[in-house]
Write an enzyme that holds these catalytic residues in place. Structure first.
Site, PDB file in Angstrom:
ATOM      1  N   GLY A 117       0.781  -1.224   0.000  1.00  0.00           N
ATOM      2  CA  GLY A 117       0.000   0.000   0.000  1.00  0.00           C
ATOM      3  C   GLY A 117       0.813   1.274   0.000  1.00  0.00           C
ATOM      4  O   GLY A 117       0.254   2.363   0.223  1.00  0.00           O
ATOM      5  N   ASP A 118       2.099   1.191  -0.241  1.00  0.00           N
ATOM      6  CA  ASP A 118       2.965   2.369  -0.353  1.00  0.00           C
ATOM      7  C   ASP A 118       4.151   1.969  -1.222  1.00  0.00           C
ATOM      8  O   ASP A 118       4.019   1.077  -2.066  1.00  0.00           O
ATOM      9  CB  ASP A 118       3.394   2.869   1.029  1.00  0.00           C
ATOM     10  CG  ASP A 118       3.676   4.372   1.048  1.00  0.00           C
ATOM     11  OD1 ASP A 118       4.507   4.821   0.240  1.00  0.00           O
ATOM     12  OD2 ASP A 118       3.079   5.095   1.862  1.00  0.00           O
ATOM     13  N   ASP A 119       5.317   2.586  -1.045  1.00  0.00           N
ATOM     14  CA  ASP A 119       6.467   2.226  -1.869  1.00  0.00           C
ATOM     15  C   ASP A 119       6.839   0.755  -1.676  1.00  0.00           C
ATOM     16  O   ASP A 119       6.932   0.272  -0.542  1.00  0.00           O
ATOM     17  CB  ASP A 119       7.678   3.076  -1.483  1.00  0.00           C
ATOM     18  CG  ASP A 119       7.480   4.555  -1.783  1.00  0.00           C
ATOM     19  OD1 ASP A 119       6.940   4.865  -2.859  1.00  0.00           O
ATOM     20  OD2 ASP A 119       7.871   5.382  -0.943  1.00  0.00           O
TER      21      ASP A 119
END
Length: 511
Positions: free
Chosen positions: A297-299
């Site tokens: 859900g991010d990098d």
């Protein structure tokens, strides 16, 4: 009970990952079969896929593939090979119950304590057998192998009252989300040497759903804890496991040396799982990351080195890092990032053989006034983007700061960044390099690049290779055509056209 260590060391395949990756790549093959330079792409992907399907033994020793570039040679020369432990234990020997309900914190603590007594004899291996092993956070020790059976799942307890508070990291000063102390990680270690976390693709599950909801509702008073965090340590091997649903960053090596991370599957929902970065090397030196599937859900990966004045004072760069042979996805952030917390500096990084799919951005470098530090000697090779909004991003106004004490005159240095062998399909903006008058981006090189665009509407746009305050060179013909900030050379290295103006600005966020 102490037992002779007879745990098999052959690595089972990541069944879920293999199925998912093969389906995704098969679909992608069909999409690009008629595109430019298909033969090169197919040959590369065939070799790349085979690397994932061939899982290597990790317990008996570090296997480092050669050919990773000059920056890897120094790292390889310093890598130490982990040993088979002279003795092994089972978690059940210390009272562990794998029913998914019983708390096993004390069992883990007793096992680690026993292994801590064996350092001079080579340490010990803690085997986690099939079952669902609920636990609060626990600490590792030096000379330990934590080995997860393929049907073993370590579950993080969801109630934050079981998660101890620890001081903020010195290079962050603040606690990343709130002032003051932060929650510790589920699996934690500091000031250690010779640590192995491995298995037959067993799982460490942070059960982060409760944490994400509370964070989004703004009811937490402290920064969330990572799933696995190793600090101030050396000779670390993490391989052949699945990490999923971390409360916060998933795997966070901090100020560590000689770290190898390979053959991991890292998962979190691509939406509403905030800050669930996959792997965040932070002020680390001599690191290899390879053969992983990451969808979070991010990098997927974010290289860091501290935040503003705290990172500048701590002064520990991330350097000598090789990242290769990955399939990554990030719907809300980027596949491979540097920053934005990079105040200690980032240098000598090679990123190669990467497929980024269904992502908002593929490659990103992000920083801002106040960061200080540097990003330099960064080499990207053999990148493939499939269905990404933006391919390559350099952003110099990522203005998040720990507090009002940062120095806006502490300006980062960005230079010596190269991109070679870039392919893509269905990309809206292939390149967006947004330097500024205060933070120009220097000596950027593009060579052998062909990125297919997402639609006819985008193709009609003038500025799809976007630049501001950047200078560098393009070698040979690339598509799309570069902006006017770059000197252009032919394949023989002869200058064809000088840059018109290095501060030409044509950033267009409407695309």
């Amino acid at each position: 009970m102490v037992e002779e260590n007879t745990t098999p060391t052959s690595t089972t395949k990541h069944d879920w990952f293999e199925t998912q990756a093969v389906l995704d790549l098969k679909r992608w093959f069909q999409a690009i079969i008629s595109s430019h330079k298909t033969l090169f792409t197919l040959l590369w992907l065939a070799a790349f896929t085979s690397a994932f399907l061939w899982q290597r033994d990790a317990v008996s020793g570090l296997v480092v593939l050669h050919g990773g570039g000059e920056s890897l040679k120094k790292s390889e020369s310093s890598l130490l090979y982990p040993k088979l432990r002279p003795v092994g234990f089972s978690l059940v020997d210390f009272g562990g119950v794998g029913d998914g309900v019983t708390m096993n914190t004390k069992a883990f603590e007793r096992a680690v304590s026993e292994i801590s007594k064996l350092g001079e004899k080579g340490g010990g291996q803690l085997n986690v057998p099939p079952g669902r092993w609920l636990t609060a956070p626990f600490n590792l020790t030096s000379h330990i192998t934590l080995f997860l059976h393929q049907d073993a799942v370590i579950l993080g307890v969801q109630d934050e009252k079981y998660w101890p508070l620890v001081p903020a990291l010195p290079s962050y000063g603040y606690g990343r989300e709130h002032p003051g102390p932060r929650y510790t990680s589920l699996i934690h270690g500091q000031n250690l040497t010779d640590v192995v976390i491995t298995g037959h693709n067993g799982t460490i599950n942070g059960q982060g759903q409760t944490w994400w909801t509370k964070y989004l509702q703004k009811v937490l008073n402290h920064t969330r804890g990572p799933l696995v965090q190793i600090l101030w340590s050396s000779d670390i091997l993490i391989t052949n496991i699945t990490l999923r649903d971390s409360p916060f960053w998933t795997l966070h090596p901090y100020d560590c040396k000689n770290v190898t991370i390979k053959n991991l599957t890292i998962l979190a929902p691509v939406y509403r799982a905030p800050n669930t970065d996959g792997i965040d090397p932070d002020s680390c030196e001599d690191m290899l990351i390879e053969n992983c599937y990451i969808s979070v859900g991010d990098d997927a990966i974010a290289i860091k080195s501290g935040w503003d004045q705290y990172g500048i004072a701590y002064g520990k760069p991330s350097k000598n890092i090789v990242i290769r042979n990955l399939v990554v996805r990030s719907n809300v952030s980027a596949g491979i990032s540097i920053g934005s917390e990079m105040s200690g500096g980032v240098s000598n990084v090679t990123v190669e053989n990467i497929l980024v799919w269904k992502s908002r951005r593929a490659i990103r470098i992000k920083t801002a006034p106040g960061r200080g530090g540097f990003v330099r000697q960064i080499s990207y090779k053999n990148l493939t983007f499939e269905n990404c909004r933006v391919g390559i991003v350099v952003k110099t106004d990522y203005n998040q700061h720990p507090d009002a004490g940062y120095d806006p005159k502490a300006l980062p240095l960005l230079e010596d960044i190269s991109f070679t062998g870039v392919r893509g399909q269905a990309v809206r903006v292939p390149v967006r390099i947004q330097g500024s008058q205060d933070i120009p981006v220097r000596n950027v090189t593009f060579k052998d690049m062909f990125v297919g665009l997402i639609s006819k509407r985008v193709k009609k746009k003038k500025h799809i290779f976007q630049c501001a305050f950047v200078r560098g060179q393009v070698i040979g013909t690339i598509f799309p055509a570069p902006c006017e900030n770059f000197d252009q050379y032919n394949e023989q290295g002869q200058l064809v056209k000088h840059a018109v103006s290095w501060n030409v600005t044509d950033i267009d966020y409407q695309i």
